[in-house]
Write a protein that holds these residues in place. Structure first.
Motif, PDB file in Angstrom:
ATOM      1  N   LYS A  29       0.834  -1.207   0.000  1.00  0.00           N
ATOM      2  CA  LYS A  29       0.000   0.000   0.000  1.00  0.00           C
ATOM      3  C   LYS A  29       0.872   1.261   0.000  1.00  0.00           C
ATOM      4  CE  LYS A  29      -4.232  -1.445  -0.038  1.00  0.00           C
ATOM      5  NZ  LYS A  29      -5.150  -1.054  -1.106  1.00  0.00           N
ATOM      6  N   ALA A  30       1.971   1.251   0.746  1.00  0.00           N
ATOM      7  CA  ALA A  30       2.878   2.399   0.766  1.00  0.00           C
ATOM      8  C   ALA A  30       3.523   2.594  -0.605  1.00  0.00           C
ATOM      9  CB  ALA A  30       3.948   2.212   1.837  1.00  0.00           C
ATOM     10  N   ALA A  31       3.904   1.519  -1.268  1.00  0.00           N
ATOM     11  CA  ALA A  31       4.499   1.611  -2.604  1.00  0.00           C
ATOM     12  C   ALA A  31       3.483   2.152  -3.604  1.00  0.00           C
ATOM     13  CB  ALA A  31       5.015   0.248  -3.050  1.00  0.00           C
ATOM     14  N   GLU A  32       2.227   1.699  -3.508  1.00  0.00           N
ATOM     15  CA  GLU A  32       1.180   2.211  -4.395  1.00  0.00           C
ATOM     16  C   GLU A  32       0.984   3.711  -4.187  1.00  0.00           C
ATOM     17  OE1 GLU A  32      -2.301  -0.122  -3.556  1.00  0.00           O
ATOM     18  OE2 GLU A  32      -1.506  -1.892  -4.573  1.00  0.00           O
ATOM     19  N   ALA A  33       0.997   4.153  -2.937  1.00  0.00           N
ATOM     20  CA  ALA A  33       0.828   5.578  -2.638  1.00  0.00           C
ATOM     21  C   ALA A  33       1.998   6.393  -3.195  1.00  0.00           C
ATOM     22  CB  ALA A  33       0.696   5.790  -1.135  1.00  0.00           C
ATOM     23  N   ARG A  34       3.235   5.854  -3.060  1.00  0.00           N
ATOM     24  CA  ARG A  34       4.408   6.538  -3.609  1.00  0.00           C
ATOM     25  C   ARG A  34       4.330   6.638  -5.132  1.00  0.00           C
ATOM     26  NH1 ARG A  34       7.073   3.443   0.173  1.00  0.00           N
ATOM     27  NH2 ARG A  34       7.707   1.952  -1.418  1.00  0.00           N
ATOM     28  N   MET A  35       3.894   5.561  -5.785  1.00  0.00           N
ATOM     29  CA  MET A  35       3.778   5.579  -7.246  1.00  0.00           C
ATOM     30  C   MET A  35       2.719   6.583  -7.695  1.00  0.00           C
ATOM     31  SD  MET A  35       4.403   1.616  -8.518  1.00  0.00           S
ATOM     32  CE  MET A  35       2.712   1.228  -8.365  1.00  0.00           C
TER      33      MET A  35
END
Length: 173
Positions: free
Chosen positions: A140-146
């Motif tokens: 979820k954190a990676a999706e938010a960063r992307m």
């Protein structure tokens, strides 16, 4: 004096018991070493009956503490209504998921999880649920960063042309 004897060959039974014990040991090892959380819950009450270490780490609970709780104790209230279709699927088809939601940690904070499960019966016929509970915080954190990177300038943090175009299109509709 007479002696009456009865001899029964139990070789097959002993072989089957050894195979069962070996299988149980293999499955217990898989349960304990699995990097993804696994829980066994009572279907009616939601009480945790067994959990592995991978489930304990993100929750902040010890095994003894979690075994005193039910599934409903770690589920935020807003999910109880949303989970009705999952419970119906479990009752009808014997399985549920994948289903995303959040769990509540011991300190009250939340973290996202992906759930899958199946219904099984205990030796006395009590319905139980085996659940795979994957902590998806990093995903979820990676999706938010992307998403942030796709719509904001890396250097300034300001909205980029793509976000401007998207908002402009929404405003003109």
């Amino acid at each position: 004096a007479r002696v009456v004897c009865s001899v029964t060959d139990i070789t097959d039974r002993i072989t089957a018991e050894k195979a069962l014990h070996r299988q149980e040991k293999l499955l217990r090892g898989l349960f304990e070493l699995c990097p993804v959380g696994i829980a066994l819950n009572d279907y009616a009450t939601g009480k945790f009956l067994d959990v592995n270490a991978a489930l304990l780490a993100p929750t902040g609970y010890t095994k003894d503490e979690l075994l005193e709780l039910s599934y409903f104790d770690v589920t935020p209230d807003e999910y109880h209504r949303l989970e009705v279709p999952e419970r119906e699927s479990l009752a009808r088809h014997g399985r549920y998921g994948p289903f995303e939601k959040t769990y509540r940690r011991k300190d009250g904070s939340r973290y996202p999880v992906l759930l899958n499960g199946i219904m099984v019966e205990d030796q006395d016929g009590t319905p139980l649920i085996w659940s795979i509970i994957e902590d998806i915080s990093e995903r979820k954190a990676a999706e938010a960063r992307m998403l942030l990177d796709a719509h904001h300038d890396h250097l300034t943090g300001l909205a980029n042309r793509r976000l401007f175009g998207d908002r402009l299109a929404c405003a003109t509709e």
